[in-house]
Design a protein around this motif. Sequence first.
Motif, mmCIF file in Angstrom:
data_model
loop_
_atom_site.group_PDB
_atom_site.id
_atom_site.type_symbol
_atom_site.label_atom_id
_atom_site.label_comp_id
_atom_site.label_asym_id
_atom_site.label_seq_id
_atom_site.Cartn_x
_atom_site.Cartn_y
_atom_site.Cartn_z
ATOM 1 N N GLU A 1 -37.118 7.589 -2.085
ATOM 2 C CA GLU A 1 -37.162 6.126 -2.183
ATOM 3 C C GLU A 1 -38.564 5.620 -2.501
ATOM 4 N N ALA A 2 -39.573 6.388 -2.148
ATOM 5 C CA ALA A 2 -40.958 5.987 -2.409
ATOM 6 C C ALA A 2 -41.409 6.385 -3.813
ATOM 7 N N GLY A 3 -40.518 6.992 -4.558
ATOM 8 C CA GLY A 3 -40.855 7.413 -5.906
ATOM 9 C C GLY A 3 -41.604 8.735 -5.960
ATOM 10 N N GLU A 4 -41.630 9.448 -4.837
ATOM 11 C CA GLU A 4 -42.340 10.725 -4.780
ATOM 12 C C GLU A 4 -41.369 11.870 -5.054
ATOM 13 N N GLU A 5 -41.862 12.873 -5.755
ATOM 14 C CA GLU A 5 -41.022 14.023 -6.059
ATOM 15 C C GLU A 5 -40.867 14.921 -4.830
#
Length: 269
Positions: A201-205
Amino acid sequence: MMDALSVVRQLRDLASEPQNRGVIVQDQGCLPGLVLFLDHKDPDVLFATLQTLRYLAELSPNIPTMKNELGMMVSLENLIGREDLSVDIKALAKEVYNILSAPVNPAPRTDGGRKKSQFFINSSNKKAKSVTLHIQGLDNTQQRSVCEEALLKVKGVISFTFQMASKRCTVRIRSDLSTESLATAIAATKVLSAQQVVKNEAGEEVFISLNSCGVEPAKNTALPDYLPEEEESTEMEVDRAISRTAAKEDSSGSWLNAAAGFLTKTFYW
């Protein structure tokens, strides 16, 4: 010293990078050499040559040049009709033949819908999805070949692109094929394993472990009809460019010249 198999495998590795495909086809020595390789006695050379041609044909502007190359279509037809070759080689030859035979510019849509990318040929692409895998053990071109062969045999795999520097493979598959099936096929190599790469959700892989489904995935008795990729975003292309190793980027041009020279000296008499 160069030999046919090492040359075609290195040329295949170059062709797997989208930015190299136009240069290879435009080179005066490489495409004629690949056509001659289609008559080679070694099945490994034949298969690697067909893989190279498959990569090159993913660039739409290459198709007319490849189709019109002297001996290309005839050699592919000969491979398709040979009884002494493996199912994989004959199926891949038929796939490449179909790509080159298909209309380059499909008729424009008149239904008012969104215009398709030029790389769309078959509407069944709508039933496809892309999966990014992190592959443990993907350390060199030999392991890459092992992974390619495993994926090519899975029914429902459409195409794939490697980013060797980050040990990743982006696989385009039919929507009804589970990601676990890919993990099973890769695990069956005994030297590779796969995790799925997704964004939270935080855009982290993040990596997701994939449990082997325990059932061997359905194999292609014939490879799937070629379904070209959607055009990738600029961000994806930049990522691919960055993922190339500096050595490969610096040496690809000089190596291509060497390969073309080898092909010319070996086959033209």
